[in-house]
Design an enzyme around this catalytic site. Structure first.
Site, PDB file in Angstrom:
ATOM      1  N   LYS A 100     110.697  76.397 -19.920  1.00 19.13           N
ATOM      2  CA  LYS A 100     111.455  76.789 -18.897  1.00 19.13           C
ATOM      3  C   LYS A 100     111.731  76.200 -18.779  1.00 19.13           C
ATOM      4  CE  LYS A 100     112.397  78.724 -14.757  1.00 19.13           C
ATOM      5  NZ  LYS A 100     112.976  79.346 -14.581  1.00 19.13           N
ATOM      6  N   ASN A 116     117.345  88.055 -10.833  1.00 16.73           N
ATOM      7  CA  ASN A 116     117.065  86.755 -10.517  1.00 16.73           C
ATOM      8  C   ASN A 116     117.133  85.831  -9.735  1.00 16.73           C
ATOM      9  OD1 ASN A 116     116.620  84.162 -12.049  1.00 16.73           O
ATOM     10  ND2 ASN A 116     116.613  85.539 -13.220  1.00 16.73           N
ATOM     11  N   ASN A 125     120.754  74.270 -21.811  1.00 14.75           N
ATOM     12  CA  ASN A 125     121.174  75.593 -20.577  1.00 14.75           C
ATOM     13  C   ASN A 125     122.138  75.510 -20.095  1.00 14.75           C
ATOM     14  OD1 ASN A 125     121.025  77.465 -18.601  1.00 14.75           O
ATOM     15  ND2 ASN A 125     118.987  77.278 -17.937  1.00 14.75           N
ATOM     16  N   PHE A 126     122.785  75.528 -20.596  1.00 14.62           N
ATOM     17  CA  PHE A 126     124.768  75.933 -20.015  1.00 14.62           C
ATOM     18  C   PHE A 126     124.975  77.129 -19.447  1.00 14.62           C
ATOM     19  CE2 PHE A 126     125.131  73.332 -23.596  1.00 14.62           C
ATOM     20  CZ  PHE A 126     124.997  71.548 -23.144  1.00 14.62           C
ATOM     21  N   SER A 127     124.290  78.282 -18.936  1.00 11.71           N
ATOM     22  CA  SER A 127     123.992  79.128 -19.150  1.00 11.71           C
ATOM     23  C   SER A 127     123.349  80.116 -17.577  1.00 11.71           C
ATOM     24  CB  SER A 127     123.831  80.157 -19.673  1.00 11.71           C
ATOM     25  OG  SER A 127     122.989  79.522 -20.631  1.00 11.71           O
ATOM     26  N   CYS A 128     122.896  79.509 -16.508  1.00  6.44           N
ATOM     27  CA  CYS A 128     122.314  79.618 -14.962  1.00  6.44           C
ATOM     28  C   CYS A 128     123.455  80.022 -14.541  1.00  6.44           C
ATOM     29  CB  CYS A 128     121.418  78.762 -15.043  1.00  6.44           C
ATOM     30  SG  CYS A 128     119.809  79.575 -15.255  1.00  6.44           S
ATOM     31  N   LYS A 130     122.822  77.572 -24.911  1.00  5.36           N
ATOM     32  CA  LYS A 130     122.746  78.959 -24.716  1.00  5.36           C
ATOM     33  C   LYS A 130     123.954  79.348 -24.246  1.00  5.36           C
ATOM     34  CE  LYS A 130     119.109  82.164 -22.999  1.00  5.36           C
ATOM     35  NZ  LYS A 130     118.103  81.688 -22.234  1.00  5.36           N
ATOM     36  N   ASN A 161     122.172  84.437 -21.561  1.00  6.73           N
ATOM     37  CA  ASN A 161     121.670  84.105 -20.185  1.00  6.73           C
ATOM     38  C   ASN A 161     121.883  85.318 -19.697  1.00  6.73           C
ATOM     39  OD1 ASN A 161     120.385  83.269 -18.278  1.00  6.73           O
ATOM     40  ND2 ASN A 161     120.660  81.422 -19.140  1.00  6.73           N
ATOM     41  N   THR A 162     121.210  85.796 -18.550  1.00  9.64           N
ATOM     42  CA  THR A 162     121.657  86.983 -17.286  1.00  9.64           C
ATOM     43  C   THR A 162     122.989  87.007 -16.544  1.00  9.64           C
ATOM     44  OG1 THR A 162     121.086  84.911 -15.491  1.00  9.64           O
ATOM     45  CG2 THR A 162     119.459  86.446 -16.067  1.00  9.64           C
TER      46      THR A 162
HETATM   47  C1  FMN Z   1     113.097  85.603 -13.955  1.00 10.42           C
HETATM   48  C2  FMN Z   1     113.566  84.393 -14.645  1.00 10.42           C
HETATM   49  C3  FMN Z   1     114.175  83.290 -14.982  1.00 10.42           C
HETATM   50  C4  FMN Z   1     114.583  82.805 -16.112  1.00 10.42           C
HETATM   51  N1  FMN Z   1     115.041  81.595 -16.283  1.00 10.42           N
HETATM   52  C5  FMN Z   1     115.287  80.985 -17.312  1.00 10.42           C
HETATM   53  C6  FMN Z   1     115.922  79.353 -17.539  1.00 10.42           C
HETATM   54  O1  FMN Z   1     114.706  78.961 -17.029  1.00 10.42           O
HETATM   55  N2  FMN Z   1     116.310  79.246 -18.560  1.00 10.42           N
HETATM   56  C7  FMN Z   1     117.196  80.007 -18.723  1.00 10.42           C
HETATM   57  O2  FMN Z   1     118.054  79.161 -20.082  1.00 10.42           O
HETATM   58  N3  FMN Z   1     117.053  81.061 -19.137  1.00 10.42           N
HETATM   59  C8  FMN Z   1     116.164  81.227 -17.410  1.00 10.42           C
HETATM   60  N4  FMN Z   1     116.375  82.896 -18.239  1.00 10.42           N
HETATM   61  C9  FMN Z   1     117.382  83.962 -18.696  1.00 10.42           C
HETATM   62  C10 FMN Z   1     116.454  84.476 -20.021  1.00 10.42           C
HETATM   63  O3  FMN Z   1     115.490  84.063 -20.443  1.00 10.42           O
HETATM   64  C11 FMN Z   1     117.327  85.515 -20.768  1.00 10.42           C
HETATM   65  O4  FMN Z   1     118.281  85.176 -21.662  1.00 10.42           O
HETATM   66  C12 FMN Z   1     117.900  86.535 -19.889  1.00 10.42           C
HETATM   67  O5  FMN Z   1     116.619  86.835 -18.481  1.00 10.42           O
HETATM   68  C13 FMN Z   1     117.959  88.510 -20.986  1.00 10.42           C
HETATM   69  O6  FMN Z   1     117.195  88.160 -21.623  1.00 10.42           O
HETATM   70  P1  FMN Z   1     115.911  89.407 -21.409  1.00 10.42           P
HETATM   71  O7  FMN Z   1     116.073  90.883 -20.541  1.00 10.42           O
HETATM   72  O8  FMN Z   1     114.988  89.544 -22.164  1.00 10.42           O
HETATM   73  O9  FMN Z   1     115.094  88.681 -19.914  1.00 10.42           O
HETATM   74  C14 FMN Z   1     115.431  83.932 -17.149  1.00 10.42           C
HETATM   75  C15 FMN Z   1     115.243  85.490 -16.745  1.00 10.42           C
HETATM   76  C16 FMN Z   1     113.833  85.747 -16.201  1.00 10.42           C
HETATM   77  C17 FMN Z   1     114.218  87.185 -15.902  1.00 10.42           C
END
Ligand code: FMN
Length: 371
Positions: free
Chosen positions: A62, A94, A153-156, A194, A221-222
């Site tokens: 994380k 999320n 992490n350049f992407s949240c 990222k 990322n999301t």
């Molecule tokens: C609940 C949650 C928390 C996440 N926290 C992080 C994070 O702390 N750092 C990060 O780089 N990506 C975070 N992500 C993004 C995931 O690593 C991933 O890039 C994204 O969810 C797409 O992949 P998936 O469909 O397999 O989840 C998070 C995703 C979810 C669902």
């Protein structure tokens, strides 16, 4: 994944030349390409150890920062989109921030994980403010604790924009490039940047990170989203004490968008930065999904929401499915098919453009309501 599908795909392989999932990426030796994506599945020592025990190829913890005290996570922070059957989760929003656990505790845990699994590839996901000192410090302290690589992490999409962190940093090529330069000046381990999908052309940001020297990229990322509005309370979901904010969308529903972006980045890497790596992410739930990401140019694949849905054990099924795919096509290594479909799609494009029938076809009459 229905139980019947899982069982039928666990048939043992009967090849003379058994395919292998083992791969080396940026000098990191992975037993298979399945990597735990940063998020809840890598949130502390116990779950990271569990992931290695179940056979994951690598784990990205994380995201951590130097001052966890500034991070306040709220509840509820998830909202789900269900398929028509009302049971299967196909989309997941999320509004979770990065880790709110103390950095010093994380460093202790990184050391303990490496003691327990010296061969396990442990990747620190790091995020900081726009400060060279902060980025250099977080890199140096994590690598002293023994991590094998970094993912920046350049992407949240929702986390800490007020501190210009995450996507706020990753959406501006000049800033991204400068920060990657700081990281590279301190890192003795491979660095992946990222990328956020919340941009018009992901290649432009990806190029900025690679120009600054990063060994690889991870995407996506999301996706910034609002899951829906509750028709009883009239509040958008998820709601915390009556307030909300757009969050990040993940799970199965984002896979087509992730595949498109992976294809665009891989095409750019192949022509401008051959040899740099790409970790594909977004909606992966099966070995077949992994095969698709690799066919479009990924070296490794990451799973985050899939682990939250199916548990850590799903890696075994995914490995089996990927091996079955390789056996079917007589691929012995991941390199035998990495990027294969991306090349096909380029050929398709030029083929379509050249085809006289395609060029001469008359446009269909538009319906009156279309625009
Ligand atoms: C609940 C949650 C928390 C996440 N926290 C992080 C994070 O702390 N750092 C990060 O780089 N990506 C975070 N992500 C993004 C995931 O690593 C991933 O890039 C994204 O969810 C797409 O992949 P998936 O469909 O397999 O989840 C998070 C995703 C979810 C669902």
């Amino acid at each position: 994944m229905p139980a019947a599908t899982r069982v039928s795909l666990l048939v043992p392989l009967t090849l003379n030349n058994m395919p292998t999932l083992a791969t080396t990426v940026d000098g990191l030796k992975l037993p298979n390409p399945f990597v735990i994506g940063s998020g809840p599945p890598g949130t502390n020592l116990n779950v990271i150890n569990k992931a290695f025990k179940e056979g994951w190829g690598a784990v990205i913890a994380k995201t951590v920062s130097l001052e966890a005290g500034k991070v306040v996570n709220v509840t509820p922070r998830y909202a789900k989109l269900y398929a028509g059957d009302g049971k299967e989760v196909i989309g997941w929003e999320n509004i979770e921030l990065i880790s709110d656990r103390k950095f010093s505790i994380w460093l202790e845990e990184f050391k303990k994980i490496k003691d327990a699994y010296p061969e396990g590839i442990l990747i620190a996901s790091i995020m900081e403010e726009f400060s060279k000192d902060a980025w250099v410090e977080i890199v140096e302290r994590c690598q002293d604790a023994g991590v094998d690589a970094f993912e920046c992490n350049f992407s949240c999409p929702h986390g800490l924009p007020e501190r210009k962190m995450g996507a706020a940093m990753g959406q501006v090529p000049e800033i991204l490039s400068e920060v990657c330069g700081w990281v590279m000046s301190a890192a003795k381990k491979p660095v992946w940047a990222k990328m956020t999908p919340n941009v018009t052309r992901i290649q432009d940001l990806s190029r900025a990170a690679l120009r600054a020297g990063c060994q690889g990229l991870a995407a996506i990322n999301t996706i910034r989203s609002v899951m829906g509005v509750n028709l009883d309370t009239l509040r958008p979901e998820p709601t915390v004490e009556g307030f909300t904010t757009p969050g990040g969308y993940s799970s199965k529903a984002v896979k087509p968008i992730a595949l498109r972006m992976v294809m665009e980045i891989a095409t750019m890497i192949r022509s401008e930065f051959p040899g740099r790596s790409l970790s594909g992410i977004g909606g992966l739930e099966s070995g077949g999904d992994a095969a698709q990401f690799i066919l479009l140019g990924s070296d490794t694949v990451q799973v985050c929401t899939g682990v939250m849905k199916f548990g850590y054990g799903c890696v075994k099924q995914m490995c089996n499915e990927l091996l079955q795919f390789m056996e079917k096509h007589k691929f012995e290594t991941l390199a035998d098919f990495k990027g294969r479909s991306s090349i096909t799609s380029l050929r398709m494009r030029s083929w379509c453009a050249c085809r006289p029938s395609a060029r001469q076809r008359k446009p269909r009459p538009q319906s009156k309501s279309s625009w």
